[in-house]
Design a protein around this motif. Structure first.
Motif, PDB file in Angstrom:
ATOM      1  N   THR A 160     -16.319  -2.954  20.425  1.00 19.64           N
ATOM      2  CA  THR A 160     -17.433  -2.038  20.546  1.00 19.64           C
ATOM      3  C   THR A 160     -18.728  -2.832  20.541  1.00 19.64           C
ATOM      4  OG1 THR A 160     -18.712  -0.550  19.181  1.00 19.64           O
ATOM      5  CG2 THR A 160     -16.875  -1.593  18.164  1.00 19.64           C
ATOM      6  N   PRO A 161     -19.732  -2.435  21.364  1.00 20.35           N
ATOM      7  CA  PRO A 161     -20.942  -3.267  21.429  1.00 20.35           C
ATOM      8  C   PRO A 161     -21.742  -3.264  20.142  1.00 20.35           C
ATOM      9  CG  PRO A 161     -21.143  -1.340  22.824  1.00 20.35           C
ATOM     10  CD  PRO A 161     -19.751  -1.394  22.374  1.00 20.35           C
ATOM     11  N   GLY A 184     -15.954   8.066   1.829  1.00 23.62           N
ATOM     12  CA  GLY A 184     -17.270   7.587   2.226  1.00 23.62           C
ATOM     13  C   GLY A 184     -17.318   7.238   3.702  1.00 23.62           C
ATOM     14  N   MET A 185     -16.247   6.562   4.159  1.00 21.19           N
ATOM     15  CA  MET A 185     -16.229   6.214   5.574  1.00 21.19           C
ATOM     16  C   MET A 185     -16.148   7.448   6.436  1.00 21.19           C
ATOM     17  SD  MET A 185     -14.320   2.728   6.592  1.00 21.19           S
ATOM     18  CE  MET A 185     -12.724   3.371   6.416  1.00 21.19           C
ATOM     19  N   ALA A 186     -15.452   8.489   5.939  1.00 24.23           N
ATOM     20  CA  ALA A 186     -15.335   9.713   6.739  1.00 24.23           C
ATOM     21  C   ALA A 186     -16.699  10.370   6.913  1.00 24.23           C
ATOM     22  CB  ALA A 186     -14.363  10.678   6.077  1.00 24.23           C
ATOM     23  N   LEU A 187     -17.525  10.368   5.851  1.00 26.95           N
ATOM     24  CA  LEU A 187     -18.853  10.955   5.974  1.00 26.95           C
ATOM     25  C   LEU A 187     -19.693  10.195   6.982  1.00 26.95           C
ATOM     26  CD1 LEU A 187     -19.662  11.728   2.278  1.00 26.95           C
ATOM     27  CD2 LEU A 187     -19.352  13.342   4.098  1.00 26.95           C
ATOM     28  N   GLY A 188     -19.597   8.864   6.925  1.00 28.64           N
ATOM     29  CA  GLY A 188     -20.374   8.067   7.868  1.00 28.64           C
ATOM     30  C   GLY A 188     -19.896   8.246   9.295  1.00 28.64           C
ATOM     31  N   ALA A 189     -18.589   8.339   9.455  1.00 33.42           N
ATOM     32  CA  ALA A 189     -18.061   8.495  10.803  1.00 33.42           C
ATOM     33  C   ALA A 189     -18.415   9.863  11.364  1.00 33.42           C
ATOM     34  CB  ALA A 189     -16.559   8.295  10.805  1.00 33.42           C
ATOM     35  N   GLY A 190     -18.466  10.877  10.515  1.00 37.46           N
ATOM     36  CA  GLY A 190     -18.851  12.187  11.000  1.00 37.46           C
ATOM     37  C   GLY A 190     -20.300  12.222  11.435  1.00 37.46           C
ATOM     38  N   GLU A 191     -21.150  11.453  10.776  1.00 39.94           N
ATOM     39  CA  GLU A 191     -22.552  11.407  11.142  1.00 39.94           C
ATOM     40  C   GLU A 191     -22.756  10.678  12.462  1.00 39.94           C
ATOM     41  OE1 GLU A 191     -24.796  12.805   9.330  1.00 39.94           O
ATOM     42  OE2 GLU A 191     -26.643  12.066  10.198  1.00 39.94           O
ATOM     43  N   ALA A 192     -21.853   9.754  12.774  1.00 41.64           N
ATOM     44  CA  ALA A 192     -22.052   8.933  13.962  1.00 41.64           C
ATOM     45  C   ALA A 192     -21.817   9.712  15.240  1.00 41.64           C
ATOM     46  CB  ALA A 192     -21.137   7.715  13.932  1.00 41.64           C
ATOM     47  N   ALA A 193     -21.030  10.751  15.201  1.00 41.33           N
ATOM     48  CA  ALA A 193     -20.807  11.632  16.361  1.00 41.33           C
ATOM     49  C   ALA A 193     -20.208  10.895  17.545  1.00 41.33           C
ATOM     50  CB  ALA A 193     -22.105  12.313  16.780  1.00 41.33           C
ATOM     51  N   HIS A 205      -7.688  -1.959  19.646  1.00 40.65           N
ATOM     52  CA  HIS A 205      -7.838  -1.687  21.069  1.00 40.65           C
ATOM     53  C   HIS A 205      -7.408  -0.286  21.435  1.00 40.65           C
ATOM     54  CE1 HIS A 205      -8.933  -5.691  22.403  1.00 40.65           C
ATOM     55  NE2 HIS A 205      -8.304  -6.064  21.340  1.00 40.65           N
ATOM     56  N   GLU A 206      -6.982   0.493  20.437  1.00 39.10           N
ATOM     57  CA  GLU A 206      -6.481   1.808  20.791  1.00 39.10           C
ATOM     58  C   GLU A 206      -7.600   2.824  20.707  1.00 39.10           C
ATOM     59  OE1 GLU A 206      -2.642   2.254  18.915  1.00 39.10           O
ATOM     60  OE2 GLU A 206      -3.131   4.379  18.861  1.00 39.10           O
ATOM     61  N   ILE A 207      -8.301   2.840  19.565  1.00 39.78           N
ATOM     62  CA  ILE A 207      -9.378   3.812  19.430  1.00 39.78           C
ATOM     63  C   ILE A 207     -10.665   3.074  19.086  1.00 39.78           C
ATOM     64  CG2 ILE A 207      -8.138   5.871  18.839  1.00 39.78           C
ATOM     65  CD1 ILE A 207      -8.320   5.127  15.986  1.00 39.78           C
ATOM     66  N   ALA A 208     -10.836   1.857  19.582  1.00 39.67           N
ATOM     67  CA  ALA A 208     -12.074   1.097  19.395  1.00 39.67           C
ATOM     68  C   ALA A 208     -12.449   1.016  17.927  1.00 39.67           C
ATOM     69  CB  ALA A 208     -13.205   1.699  20.225  1.00 39.67           C
ATOM     70  N   THR A 209     -11.552   0.501  17.110  1.00 41.65           N
ATOM     71  CA  THR A 209     -11.687   0.339  15.663  1.00 41.65           C
ATOM     72  C   THR A 209     -12.012   1.607  14.929  1.00 41.65           C
ATOM     73  OG1 THR A 209     -13.999  -0.343  15.720  1.00 41.65           O
ATOM     74  CG2 THR A 209     -12.376  -2.045  15.793  1.00 41.65           C
ATOM     75  N   GLY A 210     -11.621   2.764  15.447  1.00 45.97           N
ATOM     76  CA  GLY A 210     -11.616   3.983  14.651  1.00 45.97           C
ATOM     77  C   GLY A 210     -12.935   4.299  13.986  1.00 45.97           C
ATOM     78  N   PRO A 211     -12.926   4.479  12.663  1.00 44.29           N
ATOM     79  CA  PRO A 211     -14.165   4.905  12.006  1.00 44.29           C
ATOM     80  C   PRO A 211     -15.262   3.854  12.030  1.00 44.29           C
ATOM     81  CG  PRO A 211     -12.327   4.936  10.482  1.00 44.29           C
ATOM     82  CD  PRO A 211     -11.799   4.449  11.756  1.00 44.29           C
ATOM     83  N   LEU A 212     -14.935   2.590  12.273  1.00 45.02           N
ATOM     84  CA  LEU A 212     -15.972   1.566  12.223  1.00 45.02           C
ATOM     85  C   LEU A 212     -16.723   1.428  13.517  1.00 45.02           C
ATOM     86  CD1 LEU A 212     -14.174  -1.430  10.580  1.00 45.02           C
ATOM     87  CD2 LEU A 212     -15.270   0.434   9.479  1.00 45.02           C
ATOM     88  N   VAL A 213     -16.544   2.337  14.459  1.00 43.74           N
ATOM     89  CA  VAL A 213     -17.012   2.060  15.798  1.00 43.74           C
ATOM     90  C   VAL A 213     -18.530   2.033  15.878  1.00 43.74           C
ATOM     91  CG1 VAL A 213     -16.925   4.447  16.539  1.00 43.74           C
ATOM     92  CG2 VAL A 213     -16.639   2.688  18.187  1.00 43.74           C
ATOM     93  N   GLU A 214     -19.225   2.802  15.033  1.00 42.73           N
ATOM     94  CA  GLU A 214     -20.675   2.808  15.167  1.00 42.73           C
ATOM     95  C   GLU A 214     -21.362   1.943  14.124  1.00 42.73           C
ATOM     96  OE1 GLU A 214     -22.822   4.283  17.209  1.00 42.73           O
ATOM     97  OE2 GLU A 214     -21.311   5.134  18.511  1.00 42.73           O
ATOM     98  N   PHE A 215     -20.604   1.287  13.259  1.00 45.18           N
ATOM     99  CA  PHE A 215     -21.217   0.460  12.221  1.00 45.18           C
ATOM    100  C   PHE A 215     -21.461  -0.919  12.768  1.00 45.18           C
ATOM    101  CE2 PHE A 215     -20.987   3.113   8.572  1.00 45.18           C
ATOM    102  CZ  PHE A 215     -19.924   3.942   8.782  1.00 45.18           C
ATOM    103  N   GLY A 216     -22.715  -1.380  12.665  1.00 46.09           N
ATOM    104  CA  GLY A 216     -22.994  -2.709  13.153  1.00 46.09           C
ATOM    105  C   GLY A 216     -24.011  -3.349  12.254  1.00 46.09           C
TER     106      GLY A 216
END
Lengths: 294, 158, 181
Positions: free
Chosen positions: C61-62, A107-116, A199-210
């Motif tokens: 991340t912001p 599920g996280m992979a699908l969301g991360a792929g959508e985030a681009a 700090h390495e890949i900016a929290t990986g798959p969670l980077v666009e989830f807010g």
């Protein structure tokens, strides 16, 4: 009574998982010679993220992926017997559980792929590669346990460990060690913190989830933690009543935390090389001893 | 007064040069435009192998720019300042990026802040400033007070 | 200009009050250290002046952060990126200005490329005086931010949405190429 607990299982798992996460942060802080946040800090975090007013979304698939990740954990909870209650476990449910545990990262992979976001793509490829790594020693140890108890039903495996000397931890020590090493990878704790490397890949798959999406992913994290610890206690330590079960989970989690506080982080290739090396050999030796010697 | 070893060595290397001692490990001298590249090659072969920095002084009353090259020697632990003067209106000189590749970045920055064009180095991409229209800001005839007050107003207190 | 010291008697619903109680106990700061004041953040985060006991954790991340700390001067180049980062954060979000450079320019007030008033470009909730404030001052200002959130006075994000055209007009004045990074 049993039916009520079965119905409220996700809520109980969420509350207990939340307190475990708070305990984890406090324990790590005390190792580092400082005070930590209060034990109920996890619930403040979830309350804050779920109360965000503007949530930025990237499309419909983005919204669905969060639900998919949380659903995988919630459904798996019903097949794991806890507190000496048989939930919905049936013959062959260990194998079903292995399949259900894949839904979360998918599920996280699908969301991360959508985030681009390139950070998300790198994070997800690392997560799925790590999953290939840690499943190998875990499945071989699982086969050893299933052979010893002559069943694939988790409830039968749990109740067949009566008495202190019949715990699978004492009967199959090498398989237990292999599973503990694989557990560090599943729970995303150092030295195998590949999935969410802040700090390495900016929290990986969670980077666009807010905002609210992050709140659901945090709930998913608490449920996943409870689920993994409950599986280990069922397989190797012989589950018990309410307090005994929680105490055993706390002991396993403390060992995980101590190793987490000391080590730095492995690279992806080094981690997979390690998992295919010593833990797999230990699990295979344990299986061979079980089949041919006993 | 005991003769300084560094001054002696330099007068053997470059005849007719006037070296001043600025402080304990730093010496300075001036050469003409034609001799500069030759002097730098000589110094680099004599052990001064590190280019520390390259900078400019704006002598607005004499209508000249002074280019300073600071070179450092690891064995002797001495820093030399090699100076030369160029005309302020034309503001052109030769590049030394074939001697030290790092000089390309210094010359790019000097082009942006002083407006000196180095022949042979055509890397004029913006370095520090973004969307800058106006004269190069490090020159002495750029009035920084007037520009700053016009563009960014200060806070008014009641 | 946004006044941050008057307590307005605005009506907040019960859900807002409960949500503010949650928000003040877990503030996540963005680990984006802008000017020279960023040197005061590592001592605040580590074991001596522990910031995590108030629930503050650095986030990378912001999208996941709540508070943006402007620690020091801002040149035009950085201000463009800071505005993009501020607009990427999820509301409700807060901005804290460290030091005297965001207030009136500090010791770089005469420079040709640093701004003098941060308030004209993004809304600021709390100012901290000093050049640079020490970790003790930073911690007591986080306490003050928590009090502001508790009474509902940290309203910078609402102001940005209401007076958006005023902020954009100020931003377009100093950027020559607005919208191009």
């Amino acid at each position: 009574m049993e039916k009520i607990i079965t119905l409220l299982m996700p809520l109980i798992a969420f509350i207990i998982g939340g307190f475990f996460i708070g305990y984890g942060r406090k324990f790590t802080a005390r190792i580092q010679n400082r005070y930590g946040p209060p034990i109920e800090q996890f619930f403040y975090d979830v309350g804050k993220t779920l109360s965000k007013v503007r949530n930025i979304s990237h499309g419909a698939m983005f919204d669905v992926s969060v639900m998919m990740a949380a659903t995988g954990a919630m459904v798996s909870l019903y097949f794991v017997p806890i507190f000496n209650l048989k939930m919905f476990s049936f013959q062959g449910d260990t194998l079903v559980l292995m399949y259900l545990l894949v839904i979360g990262p998918l599920g996280m992979a699908l969301g991360a792929g959508e985030a681009a976001n390139p950070n998300a793509s790198i994070g997800i490829s690392r997560a799925l590669t790590a999953m290939v790594g840690y499943e190998v020693p875990f499945v071989i140890a699982l086969i050893a346990v299933m052979h010893l108890s002559k069943s694939t039903n988790l409830f039968v495996i749990t109740t067949s460990q009566s008495g202190w000397l019949h715990w699978n931890m004492i009967q199959l020590p090498l398989a237990f060690i292999a599973t503990m090493v694989a557990l560090q990878g599943k729970l995303n704790e150092k030295p195998f913190e590949l999935i969410i490397a802040p700090h390495e890949i900016a929290t990986g798959p969670l980077v666009e989830f807010g905002g609210k999406y992050l709140g659901f992913l945090q709930i998913n994290h608490a449920l996943h933690l409870f689920l993994e610890l409950a599986i280990i206690v069922d397989l190797f330590l012989g589950g018990g009543g309410f307090f005994v079960f929680l105490l055993k989970m706390l002991a396993v989690f403390t060992v995980v935390l101590i190793i987490n506080a000391i080590y730095p982080r492995y690279k992806t290739e080094e981690a997979i090389n390690f998992w295919m090396g010593i833990p797999t050999i230990l699990a295979i030796i344990s299986l061979v001893i079980l089949v041919y010697v006993r | 007064m005991a003769k300084d070893i560094v001054i002696e060595e330099l007068s053997v290397l470059i005849p007719g040069v006037d070296v001043q001692k600025i402080k304990k490990q730093q010496y300075a001298f001036e050469v003409t435009n034609f001799e500069l590249i030759k002097v730098l090659v000589l110094l680099k072969n004599a052990g001064y192998s590190h280019l520390s920095v390259m900078t400019v002084v704006d002598w607005i009353k004499e209508n000249e720019f002074e280019l300073d090259y600071l070179v450092w020697s690891y064995e002797k632990k001495i820093q030399l300042i090699v100076k030369t003067r160029i005309d302020r209106k034309t503001a052109e000189f030769d590049t030394i990026k074939n001697l030290w590749p790092t000089a390309e970045s210094y010359e790019r920055e000097i082009f942006e802040s002083f407006g000196i064009n180095f022949r042979g180095n055509d890397n004029h991409k913006p370095f520090v400033l973004e969307d800058w229209k106006g004269i190069p800001p490090m020159r002495k005839d750029f009035d920084i007070d007037v520009y700053s007050r016009k563009k960014f107003e200060g806070r008014k207190y009641e | 200009m946004l006044e941050t010291s008057k307590k307005t008697k605005e009506y907040r619903s019960v859900m807002e009050k409960i949500a503010d109680k949650f928000r003040k106990k877990s503030i996540w700061m963005l680990h984006y250290c802008t000017g020279c004041g960023a040197i005061e953040l590592p001592p605040t985060m580590t074991s001596r002046f522990d910031m995590e006991r108030f629930g503050m954790v650095p986030m990378v991340t912001p999208r996941q952060a709540d508070v943006l700390l402007i620690t020091g001067y801002l040149s035009i180049k950085t201000l463009r990126r800071v505005i993009t980062v501020y607009e990427q954060m999820n509301s409700p979000k807060y901005v804290v200005g460290f030091g005297s450079c965001p207030i009136n320019g500090g010791m770089y007030w005469k420079s040709h490329s640093t701004i003098n008033q941060l308030d004209k470009y993004i809304p600021v909730d709390l100012w901290i005086a000093g050049c640079m404030p020490r970790p003790e001052a930073v911690m007591s200002s986080f306490k003050k931010l928590e009090d502001l959130i508790d009474t509902g006075d940290a309203k910078g994000w609402r102001d940005y949405e209401k007076r958006n055209s005023w902020y954009k007009k100020n931003q377009k004045e100093i950027f020559d190429n607005y919208g191009v990074m």
